[in-house]
Scaffold this motif. Sequence first.
Motif, mmCIF file in Angstrom:
data_model
loop_
_atom_site.group_PDB
_atom_site.id
_atom_site.type_symbol
_atom_site.label_atom_id
_atom_site.label_comp_id
_atom_site.label_asym_id
_atom_site.label_seq_id
_atom_site.Cartn_x
_atom_site.Cartn_y
_atom_site.Cartn_z
ATOM 1 N N GLN A 186 48.421 29.007 18.321
ATOM 2 C CA GLN A 186 49.751 28.488 18.541
ATOM 3 C C GLN A 186 49.990 27.258 17.691
ATOM 4 N N VAL A 187 51.236 27.135 17.262
ATOM 5 C CA VAL A 187 51.647 25.969 16.483
ATOM 6 C C VAL A 187 52.862 25.378 17.164
ATOM 7 N N PRO A 188 52.659 24.391 18.020
ATOM 8 C CA PRO A 188 53.821 23.782 18.682
ATOM 9 C C PRO A 188 54.728 23.072 17.689
ATOM 10 N N LEU A 189 56.001 23.387 17.762
ATOM 11 C CA LEU A 189 57.007 22.725 16.948
ATOM 12 C C LEU A 189 58.009 22.101 17.901
ATOM 13 N N VAL A 190 58.275 20.826 17.732
ATOM 14 C CA VAL A 190 59.169 20.109 18.627
ATOM 15 C C VAL A 190 60.367 19.605 17.843
ATOM 16 N N GLU A 191 61.536 20.088 18.224
ATOM 17 C CA GLU A 191 62.762 19.708 17.540
ATOM 18 C C GLU A 191 63.492 18.610 18.313
ATOM 19 N N SER A 192 64.259 17.854 17.557
ATOM 20 C CA SER A 192 65.105 16.830 18.161
ATOM 21 C C SER A 192 66.252 16.532 17.215
ATOM 22 N N CYS B 283 61.928 18.324 13.095
ATOM 23 C CA CYS B 283 61.006 19.326 13.629
ATOM 24 C C CYS B 283 59.601 18.824 13.350
ATOM 25 N N ALA B 284 58.897 18.461 14.407
ATOM 26 C CA ALA B 284 57.570 17.876 14.258
ATOM 27 C C ALA B 284 56.487 18.864 14.670
ATOM 28 N N ALA B 285 55.423 18.899 13.889
ATOM 29 C CA ALA B 285 54.270 19.739 14.200
ATOM 30 C C ALA B 285 53.070 18.845 14.503
ATOM 31 N N LEU C 282 80.048 18.012 8.790
ATOM 32 C CA LEU C 282 79.918 19.135 9.712
ATOM 33 C C LEU C 282 81.259 19.742 10.075
ATOM 34 N N LYS C 283 81.239 21.051 10.244
ATOM 35 C CA LYS C 283 82.434 21.799 10.612
ATOM 36 C C LYS C 283 82.228 22.432 11.980
ATOM 37 N N PRO C 284 83.305 22.708 12.704
ATOM 38 C CA PRO C 284 83.158 23.329 14.027
ATOM 39 C C PRO C 284 82.351 24.628 14.010
ATOM 40 N N GLU C 285 82.435 25.383 12.932
ATOM 41 C CA GLU C 285 81.686 26.640 12.867
ATOM 42 C C GLU C 285 80.179 26.433 12.736
ATOM 43 N N ALA C 286 79.735 25.209 12.605
ATOM 44 C CA ALA C 286 78.303 24.913 12.596
ATOM 45 C C ALA C 286 77.728 24.825 14.005
ATOM 46 N N THR C 287 78.583 24.899 14.998
ATOM 47 C CA THR C 287 78.116 24.839 16.385
ATOM 48 C C THR C 287 77.181 25.998 16.680
ATOM 49 N N ALA C 288 75.962 25.660 17.109
ATOM 50 C CA ALA C 288 74.941 26.683 17.342
ATOM 51 C C ALA C 288 73.686 26.001 17.879
ATOM 52 N N VAL C 289 72.727 26.824 18.269
ATOM 53 C CA VAL C 289 71.378 26.335 18.554
ATOM 54 C C VAL C 289 70.581 26.452 17.265
ATOM 55 N N TYR C 290 70.013 25.327 16.841
ATOM 56 C CA TYR C 290 69.244 25.289 15.597
ATOM 57 C C TYR C 290 67.747 25.284 15.930
ATOM 58 N N SER C 291 67.009 26.111 15.217
ATOM 59 C CA SER C 291 65.567 26.223 15.443
ATOM 60 C C SER C 291 64.827 26.124 14.113
ATOM 61 N N CYS C 292 63.684 25.471 14.162
ATOM 62 C CA CYS C 292 62.849 25.431 12.961
ATOM 63 C C CYS C 292 61.777 26.517 13.065
ATOM 64 N N ASN C 293 61.330 26.934 11.918
ATOM 65 C CA ASN C 293 60.377 28.037 11.821
ATOM 66 C C ASN C 293 59.350 27.727 10.748
ATOM 67 N N GLY D 85 60.322 26.531 16.976
ATOM 68 C CA GLY D 85 60.574 25.438 17.908
ATOM 69 C C GLY D 85 61.415 25.935 19.060
ATOM 70 N N GLN D 86 61.671 25.029 20.004
ATOM 71 C CA GLN D 86 62.398 25.411 21.219
ATOM 72 C C GLN D 86 63.893 25.487 20.985
ATOM 73 N N GLY D 87 64.365 24.941 19.876
ATOM 74 C CA GLY D 87 65.788 24.949 19.579
ATOM 75 C C GLY D 87 66.466 23.682 20.051
ATOM 76 N N THR D 88 67.484 23.275 19.311
ATOM 77 C CA THR D 88 68.268 22.109 19.692
ATOM 78 C C THR D 88 69.738 22.425 19.476
ATOM 79 N N GLN D 89 70.560 22.066 20.445
ATOM 80 C CA GLN D 89 71.989 22.393 20.406
ATOM 81 C C GLN D 89 72.745 21.428 19.509
#
Length: 119
Positions: A1-7, A22-24, A85-96, A110-114
Motif C-alpha cells: 500500500q502507498v498511502p496518499l493524503v490530499e489536502s 498530495c503527500a506520500a 478557476l471556473k464553476p465547471e472545475a467543481t469536482a472531487v480531485y484525487s491524486c494517483n 488518495g482519498q480525494g478532496t472536494q
Amino acid sequence: QVPLVESGGGLVQAGGSLRLSCAASGSVFSTNPLGWYRQAPGKQRESVATITSGGSKYYADSVQGRFTNSIDNAKNTVYLQMNSLKPEATAVYSCNVKLGRPGSWRDYWGQGTQVTVSS
C-alpha cells in the motif's frame, strides 16, 4: 500500500485559486507516473494533469495554461496549482501514482478532496 493524503480543497469564487497537495510517506513520486484526476457529480472521472516517469507534463485542454502540476521530492509531495478557476472545475480531485512497470502498473489513489467553484 502507498498511502496518499490530499489536502487543499475548498470553496472558492470563480476566478480564484486553490493549491491541492498530495503527500506520500515515501519517495514514490520521483520516477513513477503520477497525476491528478477529478470526478464531477454524474460524470466519469477525467484526467486533469499528469507527469510521466520521464518528467513530461500533460494537461487537459480545459485547464491548460491555468493549472500547474509540480513535485517537491524533498517533501514527497505533489501539488496542483489551480488558477482562474471556473464553476465547471467543481469536482472531487484525487491524486494517483502508478508503481511497477508498463503493462503491470498498480494504481494508488488518495482519498480525494472536494473543490467547489461558485459563480
